[in-house]
Scaffold this motif. Structure first.
Motif, PDB file in Angstrom:
ATOM      1  N   ALA A  16      -3.233  -2.191  -7.180  1.00 26.57           N
ATOM      2  CA  ALA A  16      -4.610  -1.874  -7.960  1.00 26.57           C
ATOM      3  C   ALA A  16      -5.143  -0.641  -8.344  1.00 26.57           C
ATOM      4  O   ALA A  16      -5.724  -0.582  -9.172  1.00 26.57           O
ATOM      5  N   LEU A  17      -5.310  -0.437  -7.146  1.00 25.94           N
ATOM      6  CA  LEU A  17      -5.656   1.273  -7.321  1.00 25.94           C
ATOM      7  C   LEU A  17      -5.292   2.700  -7.799  1.00 25.94           C
ATOM      8  O   LEU A  17      -5.429   3.936  -7.752  1.00 25.94           O
ATOM      9  N   GLY A  18      -3.562   2.270  -7.525  1.00 28.57           N
ATOM     10  CA  GLY A  18      -3.058   3.651  -8.215  1.00 28.57           C
ATOM     11  C   GLY A  18      -2.489   4.423  -7.135  1.00 28.57           C
ATOM     12  O   GLY A  18      -2.061   5.469  -7.232  1.00 28.57           O
ATOM     13  N   TYR A  19      -2.183   3.845  -5.728  1.00 33.33           N
ATOM     14  CA  TYR A  19      -2.378   4.682  -4.631  1.00 33.33           C
ATOM     15  C   TYR A  19      -0.898   4.130  -4.229  1.00 33.33           C
ATOM     16  O   TYR A  19      -0.335   3.572  -4.225  1.00 33.33           O
ATOM     17  N   THR A  20      -0.639   5.154  -3.102  1.00 35.13           N
ATOM     18  CA  THR A  20       1.033   4.548  -2.312  1.00 35.13           C
ATOM     19  C   THR A  20      -0.160   3.465  -1.082  1.00 35.13           C
ATOM     20  O   THR A  20      -0.932   3.590  -0.365  1.00 35.13           O
ATOM     21  N   GLN A  21       0.544   2.496  -0.795  1.00 39.97           N
ATOM     22  CA  GLN A  21       0.611   2.099   0.557  1.00 39.97           C
ATOM     23  C   GLN A  21       0.116   2.605   1.792  1.00 39.97           C
ATOM     24  O   GLN A  21      -0.453   2.530   1.716  1.00 39.97           O
ATOM     25  N   SER A  22       0.954   3.294   2.394  1.00 43.75           N
ATOM     26  CA  SER A  22       0.714   4.751   3.063  1.00 43.75           C
ATOM     27  C   SER A  22      -0.507   4.813   2.984  1.00 43.75           C
ATOM     28  O   SER A  22      -1.538   4.751   3.938  1.00 43.75           O
ATOM     29  N   ALA A  23      -1.017   5.637   2.329  1.00 43.11           N
ATOM     30  CA  ALA A  23      -1.658   6.338   1.473  1.00 43.11           C
ATOM     31  C   ALA A  23      -3.460   5.776   2.112  1.00 43.11           C
ATOM     32  O   ALA A  23      -4.604   5.867   2.542  1.00 43.11           O
ATOM     33  N   VAL A  24      -2.986   4.262   1.602  1.00 42.99           N
ATOM     34  CA  VAL A  24      -4.684   3.864   1.764  1.00 42.99           C
ATOM     35  C   VAL A  24      -4.530   3.118   3.277  1.00 42.99           C
ATOM     36  O   VAL A  24      -5.520   3.726   4.013  1.00 42.99           O
ATOM     37  N   SER A  25      -3.357   2.580   3.946  1.00 38.55           N
ATOM     38  CA  SER A  25      -3.483   2.753   5.494  1.00 38.55           C
ATOM     39  C   SER A  25      -4.471   3.828   6.248  1.00 38.55           C
ATOM     40  O   SER A  25      -4.702   3.245   7.397  1.00 38.55           O
ATOM     41  N   ARG A  26      -3.837   4.941   5.514  1.00 37.52           N
ATOM     42  CA  ARG A  26      -4.581   6.016   5.965  1.00 37.52           C
ATOM     43  C   ARG A  26      -5.697   6.081   6.311  1.00 37.52           C
ATOM     44  O   ARG A  26      -6.025   6.641   6.775  1.00 37.52           O
ATOM     45  N   GLN A  27      -6.063   5.595   4.667  1.00 38.59           N
ATOM     46  CA  GLN A  27      -8.009   5.745   4.585  1.00 38.59           C
ATOM     47  C   GLN A  27      -8.580   4.938   5.621  1.00 38.59           C
ATOM     48  O   GLN A  27      -9.458   4.851   5.765  1.00 38.59           O
ATOM     49  N   VAL A  28      -8.523   3.517   5.272  1.00 38.38           N
ATOM     50  CA  VAL A  28      -8.729   2.529   6.331  1.00 38.38           C
ATOM     51  C   VAL A  28      -8.674   3.351   7.674  1.00 38.38           C
ATOM     52  O   VAL A  28      -9.648   3.080   8.262  1.00 38.38           O
ATOM     53  N   ALA A  29      -7.435   3.661   8.552  1.00 38.77           N
ATOM     54  CA  ALA A  29      -7.628   4.131   9.354  1.00 38.77           C
ATOM     55  C   ALA A  29      -8.844   5.474   9.245  1.00 38.77           C
ATOM     56  O   ALA A  29      -9.192   5.176  10.627  1.00 38.77           O
ATOM     57  N   ALA A  30      -8.527   6.070   8.435  1.00 37.12           N
ATOM     58  CA  ALA A  30      -9.378   7.308   8.926  1.00 37.12           C
ATOM     59  C   ALA A  30     -11.325   6.695   8.953  1.00 37.12           C
ATOM     60  O   ALA A  30     -12.113   7.543   9.289  1.00 37.12           O
ATOM     61  N   LEU A  31     -11.629   5.726   7.961  1.00 36.08           N
ATOM     62  CA  LEU A  31     -12.324   5.807   7.758  1.00 36.08           C
ATOM     63  C   LEU A  31     -13.404   4.772   9.515  1.00 36.08           C
ATOM     64  O   LEU A  31     -13.624   4.645  10.269  1.00 36.08           O
ATOM     65  N   GLU A  32     -12.010   3.908   9.864  1.00 37.60           N
ATOM     66  CA  GLU A  32     -12.861   3.236  11.436  1.00 37.60           C
ATOM     67  C   GLU A  32     -12.553   4.274  12.297  1.00 37.60           C
ATOM     68  O   GLU A  32     -13.602   3.927  13.073  1.00 37.60           O
ATOM     69  N   GLN A  33     -11.278   5.056  12.089  1.00 31.98           N
ATOM     70  CA  GLN A  33     -11.844   5.830  13.755  1.00 31.98           C
ATOM     71  C   GLN A  33     -13.570   7.323  13.201  1.00 31.98           C
ATOM     72  O   GLN A  33     -14.054   7.654  14.134  1.00 31.98           O
TER      73      GLN A  33
END
Length: 94
Positions: A16-33
């Motif tokens: 939906a955002l036009g990004y790769t799954q890995s990019a969004v996953s990394r952003q979620v992980a960075a936010l959690e950290q």
């Protein structure tokens, strides 16, 4: 974060955002950290917000709404948002 929460999977949010799954996953992980807490529970069918995730999302939505509201609406001044960035290039080769 909001898109992931609404869609229930990182893959659907990424699409939906036009990004790769890995990019969004990394952003979620960075936010959690950054917040020091798990924001999503992962399960085979996708993800669900944790209590901490629901709280953060609620506050983020309020902050975003207030920052995008025209000045003077509802009697509240529009908060000022400031940001800075710096970019440097590598030193020239000798």
């Amino acid at each position: 974060m909001r898109e992931v929460a609404e869609r229930g999977t990182i893959t659907a949010a990424a699409k939906a955002l036009g990004y790769t799954q890995s990019a969004v996953s990394r952003q979620v992980a960075a936010l959690e950290q950054a917040v020091g807490s798990r924001l999503f529970d992962r399960h085979p069918g996708g993800v669900r917000l944790t209590t901490a995730g629901r709280s953060l999302l609620r506050h983020a939505v309020v902050a975003w709404t207030r920052s995008t509201r025209p000045a003077g609406s509802c009697g509240e001044p529009r908060p000022r948002v400031a940001a800075s960035a710096s970019v440097s290039s590598p030193p020239p080769e000798l």
